[in-house]
Design a protein around this motif. Sequence first.
Motif, mmCIF file in Angstrom:
data_model
loop_
_atom_site.group_PDB
_atom_site.id
_atom_site.type_symbol
_atom_site.label_atom_id
_atom_site.label_comp_id
_atom_site.label_asym_id
_atom_site.label_seq_id
_atom_site.Cartn_x
_atom_site.Cartn_y
_atom_site.Cartn_z
ATOM 1 N N GLU A 1 9.665 12.359 5.792
ATOM 2 C CA GLU A 1 8.049 12.391 5.854
ATOM 3 C C GLU A 1 7.407 10.973 5.646
ATOM 4 N N ASN A 2 8.211 9.928 4.700
ATOM 5 C CA ASN A 2 7.769 8.643 4.741
ATOM 6 C C ASN A 2 7.668 7.996 6.094
ATOM 7 N N LYS A 3 8.883 8.226 6.811
ATOM 8 C CA LYS A 3 8.973 7.459 8.347
ATOM 9 C C LYS A 3 7.719 8.017 9.050
ATOM 10 N N LYS A 4 7.472 9.309 8.994
ATOM 11 C CA LYS A 4 6.253 9.750 9.715
ATOM 12 C C LYS A 4 4.978 9.033 9.359
ATOM 13 N N LEU A 5 4.733 9.092 8.004
ATOM 14 C CA LEU A 5 3.527 8.495 7.477
ATOM 15 C C LEU A 5 3.327 7.050 7.863
ATOM 16 N N PHE A 6 4.652 6.373 7.892
ATOM 17 C CA PHE A 6 4.607 4.863 8.098
ATOM 18 C C PHE A 6 4.283 4.823 9.758
ATOM 19 N N GLU A 7 4.695 5.531 10.700
ATOM 20 C CA GLU A 7 4.256 5.488 11.937
ATOM 21 C C GLU A 7 2.913 5.897 12.349
ATOM 22 N N ARG A 8 2.347 6.755 11.629
ATOM 23 C CA ARG A 8 0.927 7.478 11.552
ATOM 24 C C ARG A 8 0.085 6.104 11.237
ATOM 25 N N LEU A 9 0.356 5.620 10.232
ATOM 26 C CA LEU A 9 -0.410 4.435 9.692
ATOM 27 C C LEU A 9 -0.632 3.255 10.605
ATOM 28 N N LEU A 10 0.705 2.958 11.310
ATOM 29 C CA LEU A 10 0.660 1.955 12.296
ATOM 30 C C LEU A 10 -0.509 2.241 13.385
ATOM 31 N N LYS A 11 -0.803 3.343 13.800
ATOM 32 C CA LYS A 11 -1.527 3.750 14.745
ATOM 33 C C LYS A 11 -3.050 3.441 14.523
ATOM 34 N N VAL B 1 15.056 1.497 0.562
ATOM 35 C CA VAL B 1 16.112 2.245 1.744
ATOM 36 C C VAL B 1 15.836 3.796 1.279
ATOM 37 N N SER B 2 15.817 4.080 0.077
ATOM 38 C CA SER B 2 15.595 5.533 -0.185
ATOM 39 C C SER B 2 14.176 5.926 0.241
ATOM 40 N N TRP B 3 13.161 5.157 0.021
ATOM 41 C CA TRP B 3 11.854 5.531 0.747
ATOM 42 C C TRP B 3 11.862 5.858 2.304
ATOM 43 N N PHE B 4 12.611 4.901 2.963
ATOM 44 C CA PHE B 4 12.700 5.016 4.277
ATOM 45 C C PHE B 4 13.722 6.166 4.603
ATOM 46 N N SER B 5 14.370 6.607 3.884
ATOM 47 C CA SER B 5 15.270 7.710 4.233
ATOM 48 C C SER B 5 14.684 9.072 4.328
ATOM 49 N N ASP B 6 13.543 9.291 3.719
ATOM 50 C CA ASP B 6 12.625 10.113 3.654
ATOM 51 C C ASP B 6 11.843 10.245 4.835
ATOM 52 N N SER C 1 0.798 -1.217 -0.183
ATOM 53 C CA SER C 1 0.085 -0.171 -0.155
ATOM 54 C C SER C 1 0.828 1.239 -0.089
ATOM 55 N N LEU C 2 2.337 1.159 0.445
ATOM 56 C CA LEU C 2 3.025 2.337 0.614
ATOM 57 C C LEU C 2 3.552 3.067 -0.686
ATOM 58 N N SER C 3 3.153 2.190 -1.706
ATOM 59 C CA SER C 3 3.496 2.935 -3.148
ATOM 60 C C SER C 3 5.090 3.039 -3.139
ATOM 61 N N ILE C 4 6.046 2.179 -2.625
ATOM 62 C CA ILE C 4 7.306 2.240 -2.790
ATOM 63 C C ILE C 4 7.621 1.818 -4.152
ATOM 64 N N SER C 5 8.458 2.764 -4.855
ATOM 65 C CA SER C 5 8.918 2.318 -6.218
ATOM 66 C C SER C 5 9.481 1.096 -6.292
ATOM 67 N N GLN C 6 9.213 0.291 -7.312
ATOM 68 C CA GLN C 6 9.585 -1.034 -7.639
ATOM 69 C C GLN C 6 8.936 -2.024 -6.755
ATOM 70 N N VAL C 7 8.214 -1.704 -5.898
ATOM 71 C CA VAL C 7 7.622 -2.871 -4.882
ATOM 72 C C VAL C 7 6.173 -3.098 -5.102
ATOM 73 N N GLY C 8 6.102 -4.120 -5.909
ATOM 74 C CA GLY C 8 4.443 -4.564 -6.359
ATOM 75 C C GLY C 8 4.097 -5.564 -5.025
ATOM 76 N N GLU C 9 2.951 -6.275 -5.557
ATOM 77 C CA GLU C 9 2.329 -7.093 -4.552
ATOM 78 C C GLU C 9 3.173 -8.362 -4.228
ATOM 79 N N GLU C 10 3.841 -8.912 -5.354
ATOM 80 C CA GLU C 10 4.596 -10.164 -5.038
ATOM 81 C C GLU C 10 5.801 -9.945 -4.237
ATOM 82 N N THR C 11 6.552 -8.705 -4.497
ATOM 83 C CA THR C 11 7.672 -8.332 -3.884
ATOM 84 C C THR C 11 7.388 -8.049 -2.182
#
Length: 237
Positions: A179-189, A172-177, A125-135
């Motif tokens: 704002e992405n990290k903050k979004l990840f943590e907000r979603l987990l809540k 790795v690039s996605w998590f280095s952002d 769901s995170l729309s990380i580049s190159q990461v589809g459903e199989e990956t």
Amino acid sequence: LEKLRTGKEKVFKFPTHFPLCGNDGRIERIPGQAAYRCVAKNSYEQQRRKLVHFASRGIFDIDGLGPKIINQLMSAGIISNFDDIFKIKKGDLETLERFGEKSIDNLLKSVEKARDVTLARFVASLSISQVGEETARDLAEYFGTPKHFAKVTLSELTTIDGVGPIVARAIVSWFSDKENKKLFERLLKHVRIQSVQHRVSHRLDISGKSFVITGTLDRMSREDAKEKIRSLGGEVR
């Protein structure tokens, strides 16, 4: 192929700008690939498409939250990012067109139901580049929990089957952002990640077998059936 050529063909020159990319609309070629991408990463159109993907079948599967409704909610300022979906209130919808009492209740129920999600769907769901459903399934199987996944390293990712260097760098690039990290943590809540189901019974081990699912199932959705098969070692075609 030669017979189709007339001698009047012209070399295609790829455009340098695309209005829906946002900002000045510039696009750039992705290093090492033939694909192009927007230079600006968070234009309105890109965010709209990410939200459509987030709510789609096979991801969070939020019934009633299709492209038209997402457009409407974005225009009204009700949602702008993934976690906003889980904060929608009845009062937000009551003044909007297309929303009667029944449709409001149905959408809110769908959003509530979507809070329970597998780690694989969450990652996809995170729309990380190159990461589809199989990956995403490969990553979920390896990491097991969102907290472990959030601590990914390039060296660890490259040891996972199905994850090459391009995919690893994208994650790795996605998590280095920040704002992405903050979004990840907000979603987990807002969501409840279901534990990864490993094979627990040799009687149900269907390793090496392939399945094709067609038609309508009585007791579960087709996506749930696919995940069940994969959890028992089978493949879905």
